[in-house]
Design a protein around this motif. Structure first.
Motif, PDB file in Angstrom:
ATOM      1  N   GLU A 188      59.166 -43.178  33.029  1.00 21.20           N
ATOM      2  CA  GLU A 188      58.796 -41.862  32.494  1.00 21.20           C
ATOM      3  C   GLU A 188      59.964 -41.102  31.873  1.00 21.20           C
ATOM      4  O   GLU A 188      59.767 -40.174  31.113  1.00 21.20           O
ATOM      5  CB  GLU A 188      58.196 -40.979  33.609  1.00 21.20           C
ATOM      6  N   TRP A 189      61.184 -41.453  32.280  1.00 20.61           N
ATOM      7  CA  TRP A 189      62.325 -40.661  31.856  1.00 20.61           C
ATOM      8  C   TRP A 189      63.368 -41.448  31.055  1.00 20.61           C
ATOM      9  O   TRP A 189      63.978 -40.898  30.160  1.00 20.61           O
ATOM     10  CB  TRP A 189      63.023 -40.044  33.081  1.00 20.61           C
ATOM     11  N   GLY A 190      63.616 -42.685  31.452  1.00 24.72           N
ATOM     12  CA  GLY A 190      64.716 -43.442  30.832  1.00 24.72           C
ATOM     13  C   GLY A 190      66.078 -42.990  31.313  1.00 24.72           C
ATOM     14  O   GLY A 190      67.104 -43.588  30.974  1.00 24.72           O
ATOM     15  N   PHE A 191      66.111 -41.925  32.104  1.00 21.04           N
ATOM     16  CA  PHE A 191      67.347 -41.364  32.675  1.00 21.04           C
ATOM     17  C   PHE A 191      67.042 -40.901  34.096  1.00 21.04           C
ATOM     18  O   PHE A 191      65.992 -40.302  34.342  1.00 21.04           O
ATOM     19  CB  PHE A 191      67.796 -40.099  31.904  1.00 21.04           C
ATOM     20  N   PHE A 192      67.958 -41.162  35.023  1.00 23.32           N
ATOM     21  CA  PHE A 192      67.847 -40.543  36.338  1.00 23.32           C
ATOM     22  C   PHE A 192      69.246 -40.447  36.946  1.00 23.32           C
ATOM     23  O   PHE A 192      70.170 -41.107  36.484  1.00 23.32           O
ATOM     24  CB  PHE A 192      66.860 -41.298  37.241  1.00 23.32           C
ATOM     25  N   GLN A 193      69.370 -39.592  37.959  1.00 23.72           N
ATOM     26  CA  GLN A 193      70.686 -39.392  38.575  1.00 23.72           C
ATOM     27  C   GLN A 193      70.665 -39.992  39.970  1.00 23.72           C
ATOM     28  O   GLN A 193      69.739 -39.733  40.740  1.00 23.72           O
ATOM     29  CB  GLN A 193      70.994 -37.901  38.722  1.00 23.72           C
ATOM     30  N   LEU A 194      71.713 -40.744  40.303  1.00 22.67           N
ATOM     31  CA  LEU A 194      71.812 -41.303  41.650  1.00 22.67           C
ATOM     32  C   LEU A 194      72.819 -40.514  42.475  1.00 22.67           C
ATOM     33  O   LEU A 194      73.944 -40.264  42.019  1.00 22.67           O
ATOM     34  CB  LEU A 194      72.289 -42.755  41.610  1.00 22.67           C
ATOM     35  N   VAL A 195      72.405 -40.150  43.688  1.00 25.19           N
ATOM     36  CA  VAL A 195      73.349 -39.616  44.680  1.00 25.19           C
ATOM     37  C   VAL A 195      73.383 -40.602  45.852  1.00 25.19           C
ATOM     38  O   VAL A 195      72.494 -41.442  45.974  1.00 25.19           O
ATOM     39  CB  VAL A 195      72.959 -38.191  45.146  1.00 25.19           C
ATOM     40  N   ASN A 196      74.403 -40.486  46.665  1.00 30.42           N
ATOM     41  CA  ASN A 196      74.614 -41.471  47.755  1.00 30.42           C
ATOM     42  C   ASN A 196      74.504 -42.897  47.220  1.00 30.42           C
ATOM     43  O   ASN A 196      73.815 -43.745  47.771  1.00 30.42           O
ATOM     44  CB  ASN A 196      73.612 -41.249  48.896  1.00 30.42           C
ATOM     45  N   HIS A 197      75.239 -43.117  46.145  1.00 31.61           N
ATOM     46  CA  HIS A 197      75.192 -44.408  45.449  1.00 31.61           C
ATOM     47  C   HIS A 197      76.170 -45.414  46.017  1.00 31.61           C
ATOM     48  O   HIS A 197      76.212 -46.561  45.571  1.00 31.61           O
ATOM     49  CB  HIS A 197      75.478 -44.191  43.962  1.00 31.61           C
ATOM     50  N   GLY A 198      76.995 -44.989  46.961  1.00 26.43           N
ATOM     51  CA  GLY A 198      77.914 -45.935  47.595  1.00 26.43           C
ATOM     52  C   GLY A 198      79.301 -45.984  46.974  1.00 26.43           C
ATOM     53  O   GLY A 198      80.198 -46.636  47.510  1.00 26.43           O
ATOM     54  N   ILE A 199      79.511 -45.296  45.846  1.00 31.60           N
ATOM     55  CA  ILE A 199      80.872 -45.245  45.283  1.00 31.60           C
ATOM     56  C   ILE A 199      81.624 -44.181  46.091  1.00 31.60           C
ATOM     57  O   ILE A 199      81.170 -43.031  46.154  1.00 31.60           O
ATOM     58  CB  ILE A 199      80.880 -44.814  43.796  1.00 31.60           C
ATOM     59  N   PRO A 200      82.781 -44.558  46.702  1.00 26.84           N
ATOM     60  CA  PRO A 200      83.473 -43.572  47.548  1.00 26.84           C
ATOM     61  C   PRO A 200      83.827 -42.293  46.765  1.00 26.84           C
ATOM     62  O   PRO A 200      84.342 -42.365  45.641  1.00 26.84           O
ATOM     63  CB  PRO A 200      84.748 -44.295  47.981  1.00 26.84           C
ATOM     64  N   LEU A 201      83.526 -41.151  47.368  1.00 22.94           N
ATOM     65  CA  LEU A 201      83.802 -39.878  46.677  1.00 22.94           C
ATOM     66  C   LEU A 201      85.293 -39.698  46.437  1.00 22.94           C
ATOM     67  O   LEU A 201      85.711 -39.126  45.432  1.00 22.94           O
ATOM     68  CB  LEU A 201      83.256 -38.707  47.496  1.00 22.94           C
ATOM     69  N   GLU A 202      86.061 -40.249  47.355  1.00 19.11           N
ATOM     70  CA  GLU A 202      87.525 -40.149  47.219  1.00 19.11           C
ATOM     71  C   GLU A 202      87.970 -40.890  45.948  1.00 19.11           C
ATOM     72  O   GLU A 202      88.850 -40.433  45.221  1.00 19.11           O
ATOM     73  CB  GLU A 202      88.108 -40.695  48.528  1.00 19.11           C
ATOM     74  N   LEU A 203      87.321 -42.018  45.639  1.00 17.92           N
ATOM     75  CA  LEU A 203      87.639 -42.752  44.404  1.00 17.92           C
ATOM     76  C   LEU A 203      87.231 -41.918  43.182  1.00 17.92           C
ATOM     77  O   LEU A 203      87.978 -41.813  42.207  1.00 17.92           O
ATOM     78  CB  LEU A 203      86.935 -44.120  44.398  1.00 17.92           C
ATOM     79  N   LEU A 204      86.054 -41.292  43.268  1.00 21.43           N
ATOM     80  CA  LEU A 204      85.598 -40.471  42.137  1.00 21.43           C
ATOM     81  C   LEU A 204      86.575 -39.315  41.877  1.00 21.43           C
ATOM     82  O   LEU A 204      86.847 -38.977  40.724  1.00 21.43           O
ATOM     83  CB  LEU A 204      84.183 -39.928  42.402  1.00 21.43           C
ATOM     84  N   GLU A 205      87.107 -38.740  42.953  1.00 23.53           N
ATOM     85  CA  GLU A 205      88.095 -37.660  42.782  1.00 23.53           C
ATOM     86  C   GLU A 205      89.323 -38.176  42.028  1.00 23.53           C
ATOM     87  O   GLU A 205      89.844 -37.516  41.126  1.00 23.53           O
ATOM     88  CB  GLU A 205      88.541 -37.105  44.151  1.00 23.53           C
TER      89      GLU A 205
END
Ligand SMILES: O=C(O)CCC(=O)C(=O)O
Ligand SMILES: [Fe+2]
Length: 318
Positions: free
Chosen positions: A29-46
């Motif tokens: 329906e969207w072709g786009f969605f947002q994932l949270v709690n995706h398993g990528i460490p937040l510390e790495l994202l920072e």
């Protein structure tokens, strides 16, 4: 209307079925969605945010001031043409990371951080592709194998899927009505994983004829599907138009990773999905041609900002 936000960790628990359905809905329906709690460490994202912002500051910001979008916009403003919009440039600074190209060496931690990030994102892309396999009723690993150009008799993939990461900055624009951050397009490839700015928005998707925001959500990963997933799924998962608006304030960072077929992979609708269609003739059931992804990219390079249907036609006729 907001782009669906899905808790990816729930895929491993009691709410697996519900989560699969949410992802199917996001794809259909969207072709786009947002994932949270995706398993990528937040510390790495920072760390990723930090090294990309620093890299822009030390290596690219000065360069952007002399770039063609800035020069072209200045020219229009000098001529007093405030009603005109620049149609063939984007107000964007970009560089691409692939396994075998040159990467910025400033700041010093850039390379190791982005290498770690790309490894994590590639794994996440493959998990999402398996969810799509399951939701589409395809064999597990179908999409990945298709992107690898198939396997040999020992089950070894013939080619490597393409995995690239595009690091973009959209600096503040003095005349945001006169230029796009990034012109409207659909993505050429497979699965796109976007880590967008926490605060500065601007990404929009076309939904039911209206442009709507992909709302910034700190540390979420935005997923969207490109033209090749549309073809493989025989049109069940449509690639969706999106664009980035230029903004007067804030320097928007976005890091888009593209999991695409190998240029040597032949892409076509999955036979089981074609067989599931109800139209009478095979011609009507098969909605897309069969082609080499490398050939598609040749067409895309010339037609990125145009409708996708003529691209499918052009590559099918080759
Ligand atoms: O920067 C963004 O948010 C989107 C980038 C994008 O659509 C692309 O690179 O294809
Ligand atoms: Fe895109």
């Amino acid at each position: 209307m907001v782009v669906p936000v899905i808790d990816f960790s729930k895929l491993d628990g009691e709410e697996r079925d519900k989560t699969l359905t949410q992802i199917a809905n996001g794809c259909e329906e969207w072709g786009f969605f947002q994932l949270v709690n995706h398993g990528i460490p937040l510390e790495l994202l920072e760390r990723v945010k930090k090294v990309c912002s620093e890299c822009f500051k030390v290596e690219r910001e000065e360069m952007f001031k002399d770039s063609s979008p800035v020069q072209l916009l200045n020219k229009l403003v000098d001529r007093g043409e405030h009603g005109t919009k620049l149609e063939d440039v984007d107000w964007e600074d970009v560089f691409i990371l692939q396994d075998d190209n040159q990467w910025p060496s400033n700041p010093p931690h850039f390379k190791e951080t982005m290498k770690e990030y790309r490894a994590e994102l590639k794994k996440l892309a493959e998990k999402i592709m398996e969810v799509m396999d399951e939701n589409l009723g395809l064999e597990k690993g179908y999409i990945k194998r298709a992107f690898s150009g198939g396997v040999d008799e020992d089950g070894v993939e013939l080619h490597h899927p393409f995995f690239g990461t595009k690091v973009s900055h959209y600096p503040p624009c003095p005349n945001p009505n006169m230029v796009n951050g990034l012109r409207a397009h659909t993505d050429a490839g497979g699965v796109i994983l976007l880590f967008q700015d926490d605060k500065v928005g601007g990404l929009e998707i076309l939904k039911d004829g209206r442009w709507i925001d992909v709302q910034p959500l700190p540390n979420a990963i935005v997923i969207n599907t490109g033209d090749q997933i549309e073809v493989l799924s025989n049109g069940r998962y449509k690639s969706v138009w999106h664009r980035v608006l230029a903004k007067p304030d804030g320097n928007r960072r976005s890091i888009a990773s593209f999991y695409n077929p190998s240029f040597n992979a032949t892409i076509a609708p999955a036979p089981t999905l074609v067989a599931g269609e109800t139209a009478e003739t095979e011609e009507a059931r098969i909605a897309y041609p069969k082609f080499l992804f490398g050939d598609y990219m040749t067409v895309y390079a010339q037609q990125k900002f145009l409708a996708k249907e003529p691209r499918f036609q052009a590559v099918g006729a080759r």
